[in-house]
Design a protein around this motif. Structure first.
Motif, PDB file in Angstrom:
ATOM      1  N   SER A 274       0.759  -1.326   0.020  1.00 28.41           N
ATOM      2  CA  SER A 274      -0.039  -0.232   0.104  1.00 28.41           C
ATOM      3  C   SER A 274       0.754   1.332   0.103  1.00 28.41           C
TER       4      SER A 274
ATOM      5  N   ALA B 152       2.143   1.686  -3.525  1.00 26.17           N
ATOM      6  CA  ALA B 152       0.841   2.160  -4.419  1.00 26.17           C
ATOM      7  C   ALA B 152       0.625   3.512  -4.100  1.00 26.17           C
ATOM      8  N   ALA B 153       0.902   3.928  -2.941  1.00 24.28           N
ATOM      9  CA  ALA B 153       0.544   5.453  -2.600  1.00 24.28           C
ATOM     10  C   ALA B 153       1.590   6.296  -3.061  1.00 24.28           C
TER      11      ALA B 153
ATOM     12  N   LEU C  88       3.155   5.639  -6.014  1.00 29.45           N
ATOM     13  CA  LEU C  88       2.862   5.672  -7.624  1.00 29.45           C
ATOM     14  C   LEU C  88       1.606   6.603  -7.770  1.00 29.45           C
ATOM     15  N   THR C  89       0.702   6.801  -6.764  1.00 26.13           N
ATOM     16  CA  THR C  89      -0.315   7.634  -7.008  1.00 26.13           C
ATOM     17  C   THR C  89       0.088   9.065  -6.832  1.00 26.13           C
ATOM     18  N   GLN C  90       0.629   9.118  -5.756  1.00 26.87           N
ATOM     19  CA  GLN C  90       1.376  10.697  -5.566  1.00 26.87           C
ATOM     20  C   GLN C  90       2.248  11.143  -7.075  1.00 26.87           C
ATOM     21  N   LYS C  91       2.844  10.272  -7.315  1.00 27.86           N
ATOM     22  CA  LYS C  91       3.785  10.495  -8.526  1.00 27.86           C
ATOM     23  C   LYS C  91       2.886  10.783  -9.737  1.00 27.86           C
ATOM     24  N   GLN C  92       1.734  10.010 -10.026  1.00 33.98           N
ATOM     25  CA  GLN C  92       0.904  10.329 -11.059  1.00 33.98           C
ATOM     26  C   GLN C  92       0.181  11.499 -11.004  1.00 33.98           C
ATOM     27  N   HIS C  93      -0.207  11.901  -9.810  1.00 31.57           N
ATOM     28  CA  HIS C  93      -0.783  13.244  -9.340  1.00 31.57           C
ATOM     29  C   HIS C  93       0.195  14.291  -9.824  1.00 31.57           C
TER      30      HIS C  93
ATOM     31  N   SER D 242       0.589  14.849 -13.349  1.00 29.71           N
ATOM     32  CA  SER D 242      -0.657  15.358 -13.984  1.00 29.71           C
ATOM     33  C   SER D 242      -0.614  17.144 -13.907  1.00 29.71           C
TER      34      SER D 242
END
Length: 60
Positions: A12, A15-16, A18-23, A26
């Motif tokens: 997790s 995953a967090a 990777l989510t932060q990187k994608q944000h 963007s």
């Protein structure tokens, strides 16, 4: 067998990150001002360093 004394991050956590990187990526696509861009790039470097540490815990 090789034993690593440092605990590996839980999935997790990865995953967090990777989510932060994608944000952050963007946000870069939204053409931020120079100061915000510098901050986003700095945060991306931190996220990348943490992700790299998952592969190589001795680097953190």
């Amino acid at each position: 067998m090789f034993q690593n004394h440092e605990p590996r991050p839980q999935m997790s956590s990865v995953a967090a990150l990777l989510t932060q990187k994608q944000h952050l990526l963007s946000r870069l696509e939204e053409y931020p001002g120079p100061n915000e861009r510098e901050e986003i790039e700095r945060l991306l470097e931190e996220v990348d360093a943490r992700l790299n540490a998952v592969d190589r815990p001795d680097r953190l």
